[in-house]
Design a protein around this motif. Structure first.
Motif, PDB file in Angstrom:
ATOM      1  N   LEU A 126       0.862  -1.169   0.000  1.00  0.00           N
ATOM      2  CA  LEU A 126       0.000   0.000   0.000  1.00  0.00           C
ATOM      3  C   LEU A 126       0.902   1.223   0.000  1.00  0.00           C
ATOM      4  CD1 LEU A 126      -2.885   1.197   0.304  1.00  0.00           C
ATOM      5  CD2 LEU A 126      -2.465   1.173   2.771  1.00  0.00           C
ATOM      6  N   VAL A 127       0.965   1.928  -1.135  1.00  0.00           N
ATOM      7  CA  VAL A 127       1.860   3.068  -1.262  1.00  0.00           C
ATOM      8  C   VAL A 127       1.097   4.385  -1.141  1.00  0.00           C
ATOM      9  CG1 VAL A 127       3.470   4.249  -2.811  1.00  0.00           C
ATOM     10  CG2 VAL A 127       3.470   1.761  -2.675  1.00  0.00           C
ATOM     11  N   GLU A 128      -0.058   4.444  -1.760  1.00  0.00           N
ATOM     12  CA  GLU A 128      -0.851   5.664  -1.758  1.00  0.00           C
ATOM     13  C   GLU A 128      -2.279   5.335  -1.309  1.00  0.00           C
ATOM     14  OE1 GLU A 128      -2.140   9.125  -4.880  1.00  0.00           O
ATOM     15  OE2 GLU A 128      -0.360   7.960  -5.322  1.00  0.00           O
ATOM     16  N   PRO A 129      -2.525   5.353   0.016  1.00  0.00           N
ATOM     17  CA  PRO A 129      -3.816   4.926   0.541  1.00  0.00           C
ATOM     18  C   PRO A 129      -5.019   5.692  -0.017  1.00  0.00           C
ATOM     19  CG  PRO A 129      -2.238   5.154   2.304  1.00  0.00           C
ATOM     20  CD  PRO A 129      -1.594   5.700   1.059  1.00  0.00           C
ATOM     21  N   ARG A 130      -4.824   6.922  -0.402  1.00  0.00           N
ATOM     22  CA  ARG A 130      -5.958   7.719  -0.880  1.00  0.00           C
ATOM     23  C   ARG A 130      -6.134   7.662  -2.392  1.00  0.00           C
ATOM     24  NH1 ARG A 130      -3.830   9.682   3.499  1.00  0.00           N
ATOM     25  NH2 ARG A 130      -5.117  10.276   5.232  1.00  0.00           N
ATOM     26  N   HIS A 131      -5.393   6.771  -3.047  1.00  0.00           N
ATOM     27  CA  HIS A 131      -5.490   6.614  -4.490  1.00  0.00           C
ATOM     28  C   HIS A 131      -6.927   6.296  -4.893  1.00  0.00           C
ATOM     29  CE1 HIS A 131      -4.215   5.700  -8.539  1.00  0.00           C
ATOM     30  NE2 HIS A 131      -4.808   4.514  -8.453  1.00  0.00           N
ATOM     31  N   ARG A 132      -7.413   6.993  -5.870  1.00  0.00           N
ATOM     32  CA  ARG A 132      -8.763   6.819  -6.421  1.00  0.00           C
ATOM     33  C   ARG A 132      -9.876   7.144  -5.429  1.00  0.00           C
ATOM     34  NH1 ARG A 132      -8.326   1.554 -10.355  1.00  0.00           N
ATOM     35  NH2 ARG A 132      -6.872   2.503 -11.793  1.00  0.00           N
ATOM     36  N   GLN A 133      -9.549   7.831  -4.355  1.00  0.00           N
ATOM     37  CA  GLN A 133     -10.564   8.290  -3.416  1.00  0.00           C
ATOM     38  C   GLN A 133     -10.918   9.733  -3.767  1.00  0.00           C
ATOM     39  OE1 GLN A 133     -12.056   6.416  -1.068  1.00  0.00           O
ATOM     40  NE2 GLN A 133     -10.783   4.682  -1.680  1.00  0.00           N
ATOM     41  N   HIS A 134     -12.171  10.060  -3.666  1.00  0.00           N
ATOM     42  CA  HIS A 134     -12.595  11.433  -3.914  1.00  0.00           C
ATOM     43  C   HIS A 134     -11.950  12.323  -2.857  1.00  0.00           C
ATOM     44  CE1 HIS A 134     -15.098  14.980  -4.307  1.00  0.00           C
ATOM     45  NE2 HIS A 134     -15.471  14.508  -5.497  1.00  0.00           N
ATOM     46  N   SER A 138     -11.740  11.984   1.411  1.00  0.00           N
ATOM     47  CA  SER A 138     -10.507  11.920   2.205  1.00  0.00           C
ATOM     48  C   SER A 138     -10.474  13.020   3.265  1.00  0.00           C
ATOM     49  CB  SER A 138      -9.286  12.047   1.297  1.00  0.00           C
ATOM     50  OG  SER A 138      -9.189  10.937   0.450  1.00  0.00           O
ATOM     51  N   ARG A 139     -10.816  14.240   2.871  1.00  0.00           N
ATOM     52  CA  ARG A 139     -10.795  15.364   3.834  1.00  0.00           C
ATOM     53  C   ARG A 139     -11.836  15.165   4.933  1.00  0.00           C
ATOM     54  NH1 ARG A 139     -10.562  18.684  -0.958  1.00  0.00           N
ATOM     55  NH2 ARG A 139      -8.363  19.002  -1.419  1.00  0.00           N
ATOM     56  N   LEU A 140     -13.038  14.737   4.542  1.00  0.00           N
ATOM     57  CA  LEU A 140     -14.095  14.497   5.515  1.00  0.00           C
ATOM     58  C   LEU A 140     -13.685  13.394   6.489  1.00  0.00           C
ATOM     59  CD1 LEU A 140     -16.941  15.257   6.432  1.00  0.00           C
ATOM     60  CD2 LEU A 140     -17.824  13.576   4.802  1.00  0.00           C
ATOM     61  N   GLY A 141     -13.060  12.334   5.983  1.00  0.00           N
ATOM     62  CA  GLY A 141     -12.579  11.259   6.845  1.00  0.00           C
ATOM     63  C   GLY A 141     -11.554  11.751   7.855  1.00  0.00           C
ATOM     64  N   LEU A 142     -10.650  12.625   7.422  1.00  0.00           N
ATOM     65  CA  LEU A 142      -9.640  13.175   8.339  1.00  0.00           C
ATOM     66  C   LEU A 142     -10.291  14.016   9.436  1.00  0.00           C
ATOM     67  CD1 LEU A 142      -6.801  14.188   5.852  1.00  0.00           C
ATOM     68  CD2 LEU A 142      -6.733  12.377   7.572  1.00  0.00           C
ATOM     69  N   ILE A 143     -11.260  14.830   9.061  1.00  0.00           N
ATOM     70  CA  ILE A 143     -11.956  15.662  10.049  1.00  0.00           C
ATOM     71  C   ILE A 143     -12.731  14.793  11.027  1.00  0.00           C
ATOM     72  CG2 ILE A 143     -13.822  17.360  10.337  1.00  0.00           C
ATOM     73  CD1 ILE A 143     -12.857  18.527   7.570  1.00  0.00           C
ATOM     74  N   LEU A 144     -13.498  13.841  10.488  1.00  0.00           N
ATOM     75  CA  LEU A 144     -14.315  12.986  11.342  1.00  0.00           C
ATOM     76  C   LEU A 144     -13.478  12.072  12.234  1.00  0.00           C
ATOM     77  CD1 LEU A 144     -17.255  12.009   8.970  1.00  0.00           C
ATOM     78  CD2 LEU A 144     -17.292  13.575  10.923  1.00  0.00           C
ATOM     79  N   SER A 145     -12.243  11.792  11.835  1.00  0.00           N
ATOM     80  CA  SER A 145     -11.387  10.920  12.653  1.00  0.00           C
ATOM     81  C   SER A 145     -11.091  11.547  14.011  1.00  0.00           C
ATOM     82  CB  SER A 145     -10.086  10.585  11.920  1.00  0.00           C
ATOM     83  OG  SER A 145      -9.241  11.717  11.842  1.00  0.00           O
ATOM     84  N   HIS A 146     -11.176  12.872  14.109  1.00  0.00           N
ATOM     85  CA  HIS A 146     -10.950  13.546  15.395  1.00  0.00           C
ATOM     86  C   HIS A 146     -12.194  13.501  16.278  1.00  0.00           C
ATOM     87  CE1 HIS A 146      -7.038  14.979  14.167  1.00  0.00           C
ATOM     88  NE2 HIS A 146      -7.566  15.377  13.027  1.00  0.00           N
ATOM     89  N   VAL A 147     -13.362  13.406  15.659  1.00  0.00           N
ATOM     90  CA  VAL A 147     -14.623  13.398  16.392  1.00  0.00           C
ATOM     91  C   VAL A 147     -15.081  11.965  16.688  1.00  0.00           C
ATOM     92  CG1 VAL A 147     -17.029  14.175  16.347  1.00  0.00           C
ATOM     93  CG2 VAL A 147     -15.259  15.550  15.222  1.00  0.00           C
TER      94      VAL A 147
END
Length: 188
Positions: A126-134, A138-147
Motif C-alpha cells: 500500500l503506497v498511496e492509501p488515498r489513491h482513487r478516493q474522492h 478523504s478530507r471528511l474522513g480526516l476531520i471525522l477521525s478527530h470526532v
C-alpha cells in the motif's frame, strides 16, 4: 501494548534446526492464516515463521478493522522480532514477509531498524492509501477521525477483485473483511 487478545501463529520446521526466521504481517482486512501455505513451504526449507492477526483482524479481538495506530503495528513487529530471535540459533538470519498495508508498515519498520532483517518479501505494498478516493471523502474522513476515531467505514476493497483466480470462483473467507476505523485510516 495494543490491549487486545492477539491470535499468534508459529510454524516450526520439523525434524531440523531452524536456519532462519521470518516475521509475517498481513494487510488491512486480512488475516495470517491465509498465508499458512507459504509458512508451511518455508518451514520445509528450515525457516521458522511467526506472526499474528492484528487487532480487529482474523481471530484477534477488537472491532473489525480497528487497529489503534500504526505505532501499535510497529511495536508488535518489534515484539515479534525479539520473540523470534529468542527461538533461533545464534547468527541465524531474520526476515520479514508483509502484504499490502502490512507492506507499508513493514517498510517503515525496516527503515527504523536498519540491519535487523537480512531479507524481506514485501508484497502488493500500500503506497498511496488515498489513491482513487474522492478528495472530499478523504478530507471528511480526516476531520471525522478527530470526532469519531473508532467509527468503522468500508475500505471499498473487495477480495475477489484482487486476484484473477478469485474472480472466477465463489470465494468466502469469514475472517476477511473490508473495514477500517477512521483513526487508522487517518494515519495511513
Amino acid at each position: 501494548e495494543s490491549g487486545h487478545s492477539l491470535q499468534q501463529y508459529t510454524f516450526r520446521p520439523e525434524g531440523t534446526e531452524s536456519v532462519a526466521g521470518l516475521i509475517m504481517l498481513h494487510g488491512q482486512g486480512d488475516h495470517l492464516r491465509r498465508y499458512s501455505h507459504l509458512a508451511e513451504m518455508l518451514c520445509g526449507r528450515g525457516i521458522l515463521c511467526t506472526g499474528m492477526d492484528l487487532p480487529g483482524h482474523g481471530a484477534s479481538s477488537g472491532a473489525r478493522g480497528d487497529i489503534p495506530s500504526l505505532a501499535v503495528v510497529l511495536d508488535l513487529l518489534d515484539r515479534s522480532a525479539a520473540h523470534l530471535r529468542s527461538q533461533l540459533p545464534d547468527g541465524a538470519p531474520l526476515g520479514l514477509f508483509c502484504h499490502s498495508m502490512g507492506g507499508m508498515a513493514g517498510m517503515i519498520w525496516l527503515t527504523r531498524r536498519p540491519g535487523l532483517c537480512r531479507f524481506a518479501w514485501i508484497s502488493s505494498t500500500l503506497v498511496e492509501p488515498r489513491h482513487r478516493q474522492h478528495p472530499l471523502k478523504s478530507r471528511l474522513g480526516l476531520i471525522l477521525s478527530h470526532v469519531f476515531p473508532r467509527l468503522i467505514v468500508d475500505t471499498g476493497v473487495r477480495t475477489r477483485l484482487l486476484h484473477h483466480r478469485l474472480q472466477t470462483m465463489k470465494y468466502r473467507d469469514e475472517l476477511m473483511h473490508h473495514r477500517i476505523s477512521l483513526r487508522f485510516a487517518a494515519e495511513l
